[in-house]
Design an enzyme around this catalytic site. Structure first.
Site, PDB file in Angstrom:
ATOM      1  N   GLY A  29      31.918  33.648  30.871  1.00 42.97           N
ATOM      2  CA  GLY A  29      33.005  33.170  29.721  1.00 42.97           C
ATOM      3  C   GLY A  29      33.654  34.364  28.995  1.00 42.97           C
ATOM      4  O   GLY A  29      33.219  35.564  29.454  1.00 42.97           O
ATOM      5  N   HIS A  35      38.227  39.300  34.956  1.00 50.47           N
ATOM      6  CA  HIS A  35      37.762  38.058  35.815  1.00 50.47           C
ATOM      7  C   HIS A  35      38.742  37.474  36.410  1.00 50.47           C
ATOM      8  O   HIS A  35      38.576  37.190  37.616  1.00 50.47           O
ATOM      9  CB  HIS A  35      37.420  37.087  34.786  1.00 50.47           C
TER      10      HIS A  35
END
Ligand code: PAF
Length: 252
Positions: A29, A35
């Site tokens: 996260g 990412h």
């Protein structure tokens, strides 16, 4: 994007996916451009992209570091939806650790140096959770950023050692324009810290010796955990305002 929370739910979906390549991006996260570059690479190379968001407690030797990890699930969901991920796997501790971490994967060479030396048990946690995630999702390809180069090498070694049927794909470090490697932890830096932090990459890539680099970083306010050359790569872990930053560059 469908959010999947249990192994049973994923197994149900998996049984309907026929002759399609699955790409997998495991994360904790706190999603950022780094990412998203992994998600994009997975989308280019596969038919379906699954991202996991699981803040894995077993890889944190420092409980304060775990408690202050800068991640917000709703922001992550929004970013993944905007970037057209197909599935988000978001399990809880009991889904991932039905054994309460009685079983673990460990490596006893590369995992003991660099980050492994200063974060005891860290790579046991990483290897174990990634093996579990790969066994659950069963992707053809899994994507990892080179910012954690030691992690990438260990995971690649693990899938080979255990004959796992997955390709571990390394992806280049994504940097800010000023050279700072993008990381969730950068969010923990103050405005002043964010101005100092790019110095790490600047010093790693200049022509000075290791000793000169260390002195230069200390002068700029970094506390050095390690700065060392290993297999043609320069690896660094430093603290700035108590935030642990890592980076690595290939030696010229
Ligand atoms: O690199 C990370 O974010 C984590 O170490 C990983 C691979 C998702 C395992 O928890």
């Amino acid at each position: 994007m469908k959010i999947v929370k249990t192994v049973e739910e994923w197994n149900e979906i998996y049984s309907t996916i026929k002759n399609k390549k699955i790409g997998f991006v495991p994360t904790m996260g706190g999603l950022h451009k780094g990412h998203l570059s992994l998600v994009k690479k997975s989308q280019e190379q596969n038919d379906i992209t699954v991202v996991s968001v699981y803040l894995n407690p077993t890889q944190f030797n420092d409980k304060k570091d775990l408690a202050t990890y800068p991640a917000n699930f709703d922001d992550d969901v929004r970013l993944l939806e905007q970037n057209n991920a197909d599935y988000l796997f978001a399990p809880t501790y009991s889904v991932i650790y039905p054994d309460d971490y009685r079983y673990k994967v460990s490596e006893n060479d590369l995992s003991r140096i660099l980050c492994g030396a200063s974060r005891p048990g860290h790579f046991d946690g990483v290897l174990t959770v990634v093996m579990k995630l790969l066994n659950i999702i069963r992707p053809e390809n899994a994507y990892f950023g080179e910012k954690d180069f030691q992690q990438y090498k260990l995971l690649d070694g693990m899938v080979k050692a255990f004959f796992m049927n997955v390709n571990i794909i390394p992806c280049p470090i994504v940097r800010e324009e000023n050279g700072l490697a993008i990381s969730s932890r950068n969010r923990k830096l103050s405005e002043t810290g964010l101005k100092t932090a790019p110095k790490l990459h600047e010093v790693l890539t200049d022509k000075s010796s290791l000793e000169e680099k260390k002195a230069e970083l200390e002068k700029a306010g970094f506390k050095i955990d390690y700065l060392t050359e290993q297999d043609g790569r320069l690896y660094a872990a430093v603290f700035l305002e108590d935030v642990r930053l890592i980076d690595n560059v290939r030696c010229e």
